[in-house]
Design a protein around this motif. Sequence first.
Motif, PDB file in Angstrom:
ATOM      1  N   LEU A   1      19.870   8.514  -3.185  1.00  0.00           N
ATOM      2  CA  LEU A   1      18.702   9.275  -1.844  1.00  0.00           C
ATOM      3  C   LEU A   1      17.319   8.317  -2.180  1.00  0.00           C
ATOM      4  CD1 LEU A   1      17.692  11.883  -0.861  1.00  0.00           C
ATOM      5  CD2 LEU A   1      16.738  12.499  -2.328  1.00  0.00           C
ATOM      6  N   ASN A   2      17.157   8.196  -1.018  1.00  0.00           N
ATOM      7  CA  ASN A   2      15.635   7.286  -0.750  1.00  0.00           C
ATOM      8  C   ASN A   2      14.724   7.742  -0.448  1.00  0.00           C
ATOM      9  OD1 ASN A   2      14.972   4.585   0.422  1.00  0.00           O
ATOM     10  ND2 ASN A   2      14.504   5.509   1.924  1.00  0.00           N
ATOM     11  N   ASN A   3      14.225   8.175  -1.693  1.00  0.00           N
ATOM     12  CA  ASN A   3      13.034   8.559  -1.837  1.00  0.00           C
ATOM     13  C   ASN A   3      12.586   8.275  -3.533  1.00  0.00           C
ATOM     14  OD1 ASN A   3      10.927  10.232  -3.014  1.00  0.00           O
ATOM     15  ND2 ASN A   3      11.913  11.968  -1.076  1.00  0.00           N
ATOM     16  N   SER A   4      11.616   7.521  -3.794  1.00  0.00           N
ATOM     17  CA  SER A   4      10.611   7.321  -4.733  1.00  0.00           C
ATOM     18  C   SER A   4       9.989   7.936  -5.436  1.00  0.00           C
ATOM     19  CB  SER A   4      10.110   5.880  -4.943  1.00  0.00           C
ATOM     20  OG  SER A   4      10.445   5.040  -3.391  1.00  0.00           O
TER      21      SER A   4
ATOM     22  N   VAL B   1       1.120  -0.784  -0.436  1.00  0.00           N
ATOM     23  CA  VAL B   1       0.152  -0.069  -0.081  1.00  0.00           C
ATOM     24  C   VAL B   1       0.807   1.453   0.369  1.00  0.00           C
ATOM     25  CG1 VAL B   1      -1.376   1.322   1.273  1.00  0.00           C
ATOM     26  CG2 VAL B   1      -1.956  -1.145   1.226  1.00  0.00           C
ATOM     27  N   HIS B   2       0.902   2.115  -1.442  1.00  0.00           N
ATOM     28  CA  HIS B   2       1.682   2.910  -0.751  1.00  0.00           C
ATOM     29  C   HIS B   2       1.094   4.295  -0.917  1.00  0.00           C
ATOM     30  CE1 HIS B   2       4.098   1.126  -4.255  1.00  0.00           C
ATOM     31  NE2 HIS B   2       3.589   0.619  -4.408  1.00  0.00           N
ATOM     32  N   ASN B   3       2.027   5.264   0.393  1.00  0.00           N
ATOM     33  CA  ASN B   3       1.646   5.976   0.615  1.00  0.00           C
ATOM     34  C   ASN B   3       2.434   7.079   1.475  1.00  0.00           C
ATOM     35  OD1 ASN B   3      -0.999   5.663   1.670  1.00  0.00           O
ATOM     36  ND2 ASN B   3      -0.807   4.985   3.679  1.00  0.00           N
ATOM     37  N   SER B   4       2.169   8.281   1.460  1.00  0.00           N
ATOM     38  CA  SER B   4       2.961   9.316   0.680  1.00  0.00           C
ATOM     39  C   SER B   4       2.852  10.685   2.065  1.00  0.00           C
ATOM     40  CB  SER B   4       2.730  10.351  -0.832  1.00  0.00           C
ATOM     41  OG  SER B   4       3.819  11.439  -0.080  1.00  0.00           O
TER      42      SER B   4
ATOM     43  N   HIS C   1      -6.686  -7.804   5.441  1.00  0.00           N
ATOM     44  CA  HIS C   1      -5.892  -9.011   4.887  1.00  0.00           C
ATOM     45  C   HIS C   1      -4.442  -7.871   5.975  1.00  0.00           C
ATOM     46  CE1 HIS C   1      -4.598  -7.117   1.308  1.00  0.00           C
ATOM     47  NE2 HIS C   1      -5.986  -7.365   0.925  1.00  0.00           N
ATOM     48  N   PRO C   2      -2.968  -8.743   6.013  1.00  0.00           N
ATOM     49  CA  PRO C   2      -2.032  -7.930   5.983  1.00  0.00           C
ATOM     50  C   PRO C   2      -1.257  -7.610   4.967  1.00  0.00           C
ATOM     51  CG  PRO C   2      -1.785  -9.881   7.173  1.00  0.00           C
ATOM     52  CD  PRO C   2      -3.114 -10.046   6.470  1.00  0.00           C
ATOM     53  N   VAL C   3      -0.788  -5.954   5.178  1.00  0.00           N
ATOM     54  CA  VAL C   3      -0.357  -5.806   4.074  1.00  0.00           C
ATOM     55  C   VAL C   3       0.777  -5.163   4.301  1.00  0.00           C
ATOM     56  CG1 VAL C   3      -2.683  -4.904   2.547  1.00  0.00           C
ATOM     57  CG2 VAL C   3      -1.598  -2.694   4.542  1.00  0.00           C
ATOM     58  N   LEU C   4       1.319  -4.526   3.111  1.00  0.00           N
ATOM     59  CA  LEU C   4       3.283  -3.477   3.462  1.00  0.00           C
ATOM     60  C   LEU C   4       2.261  -2.664   3.326  1.00  0.00           C
ATOM     61  CD1 LEU C   4       6.107  -3.789   3.807  1.00  0.00           C
ATOM     62  CD2 LEU C   4       6.709  -4.396   2.107  1.00  0.00           C
ATOM     63  N   VAL C   5       2.668  -1.392   4.325  1.00  0.00           N
ATOM     64  CA  VAL C   5       2.554   0.138   4.259  1.00  0.00           C
ATOM     65  C   VAL C   5       4.009   0.632   3.608  1.00  0.00           C
ATOM     66  CG1 VAL C   5       1.381   2.233   5.126  1.00  0.00           C
ATOM     67  CG2 VAL C   5       0.579   0.065   5.306  1.00  0.00           C
ATOM     68  N   GLN C   6       3.982   0.866   2.081  1.00  0.00           N
ATOM     69  CA  GLN C   6       5.383   1.604   2.161  1.00  0.00           C
ATOM     70  C   GLN C   6       5.087   3.507   1.806  1.00  0.00           C
ATOM     71  OE1 GLN C   6       8.200   0.381  -0.623  1.00  0.00           O
ATOM     72  NE2 GLN C   6       7.794   2.715  -2.079  1.00  0.00           N
TER      73      GLN C   6
ATOM     74  N   ASN D   1      -5.006  -3.673  12.079  1.00  0.00           N
ATOM     75  CA  ASN D   1      -5.552  -2.077  11.253  1.00  0.00           C
ATOM     76  C   ASN D   1      -4.893  -2.072  10.815  1.00  0.00           C
ATOM     77  OD1 ASN D   1      -2.433  -2.826  12.260  1.00  0.00           O
ATOM     78  ND2 ASN D   1      -1.676  -1.623  13.212  1.00  0.00           N
ATOM     79  N   SER D   2      -5.048  -2.167   9.220  1.00  0.00           N
ATOM     80  CA  SER D   2      -4.701  -2.326   7.922  1.00  0.00           C
ATOM     81  C   SER D   2      -5.888  -1.224   7.087  1.00  0.00           C
ATOM     82  CB  SER D   2      -4.293  -3.910   6.932  1.00  0.00           C
ATOM     83  OG  SER D   2      -4.238  -4.271   7.678  1.00  0.00           O
ATOM     84  N   PHE D   3      -4.746  -0.020   6.723  1.00  0.00           N
ATOM     85  CA  PHE D   3      -5.406   1.106   5.603  1.00  0.00           C
ATOM     86  C   PHE D   3      -4.718   1.596   4.640  1.00  0.00           C
ATOM     87  CE2 PHE D   3      -6.978   0.986  10.623  1.00  0.00           C
ATOM     88  CZ  PHE D   3      -8.403   0.426  10.962  1.00  0.00           C
ATOM     89  N   SER D   4      -5.555   2.077   4.040  1.00  0.00           N
ATOM     90  CA  SER D   4      -5.025   2.797   3.168  1.00  0.00           C
ATOM     91  C   SER D   4      -5.190   4.641   3.457  1.00  0.00           C
ATOM     92  CB  SER D   4      -4.465   2.136   1.792  1.00  0.00           C
ATOM     93  OG  SER D   4      -4.232   2.831   0.467  1.00  0.00           O
ATOM     94  N   PHE D   5      -5.234   5.999   3.019  1.00  0.00           N
ATOM     95  CA  PHE D   5      -5.720   6.882   2.565  1.00  0.00           C
ATOM     96  C   PHE D   5      -5.494   6.593   1.626  1.00  0.00           C
ATOM     97  CE2 PHE D   5      -3.493   6.482   6.357  1.00  0.00           C
ATOM     98  CZ  PHE D   5      -4.216   7.382   7.850  1.00  0.00           C
ATOM     99  N   THR D   6      -6.612   7.661   0.915  1.00  0.00           N
ATOM    100  CA  THR D   6      -7.734   8.104  -0.831  1.00  0.00           C
ATOM    101  C   THR D   6      -7.858   9.209  -0.837  1.00  0.00           C
ATOM    102  OG1 THR D   6      -9.177   6.701  -0.386  1.00  0.00           O
ATOM    103  CG2 THR D   6      -7.345   5.172  -0.942  1.00  0.00           C
TER     104      THR D   6
END
Length: 248
Positions: free
Chosen positions: A218-221, A48-51, A150-155, A136-141
């Motif tokens: 630089l660690n910034n996608s 789940v991609h967040n910024s 279900h479990p996700v990997l928030v990045q 506590n698996s959420f994505s902000f849209t």
Amino acid sequence: MLLAIIFPLSACSSKRTKVSEPQKLSESQQIAVNSKKWDQQTKDLAVVHNSQYSDDYAGSVHSVADFKKVNSETWVIKAKVLNLGKVINKKHSASELPPVFTRGEVKVDQVIGGSNKLNKKIINLVFWGGITSKDNSFSFTDKGIKKFDHPVLVQDDNAPLPKIGSEIILAIQSVDWPYYSSYEHLDENSFKEDTTFQPVMTNIHFWVKEPGAKEFVLNNSLIKNKQDASPIIIEKSMTDEINQEYNN
């Protein structure tokens, strides 16, 4: 007769204590073990991609020379990532969403700025993002908050988690331990007050050299993918400086 009984028992006890101890793993071996475990935990998870980028450059610096001047519970360090671990965080009320953290165990190889008390120490960093649990698996849209069952990997695309075994250069600060330990439950996730630090301004002050890579980037996608071009000129200059001075 009493002596005849005691002596043989002592001899047997002595023999039992001479069991060979397990051989301690080297740093590279432990990194390999930790990487395998983390990969197994994350390989099947949807990302789940967040910024979390706030467009706030207050306190930012634009040269390595400025990094060397930091002080007062702030450090700039060069370190190696030894391990990553999931942080279990509890919801505080039905209306609150708990943040998602990852515990990063790193070995400080060099203090670039700040006091030398962290030099050669193993510390824990509170990285934003990571594995969430089912509740506590959420994505902000754009349309609000989407909950996953279900479990996700928030990045955080402005500061993705570094790979285990990577060399990193970043700015860190001491955490507000009374707040973090009670409200964010860090004390329940293997964090300790005197070895826990918070990365700061990771969107522009966080460089990573992955295992096998030739230089720090630089660690910034978002910046790497040219989705946000505003800091590129400034950070390109700093990245060049960092590679000239610390890429060894």
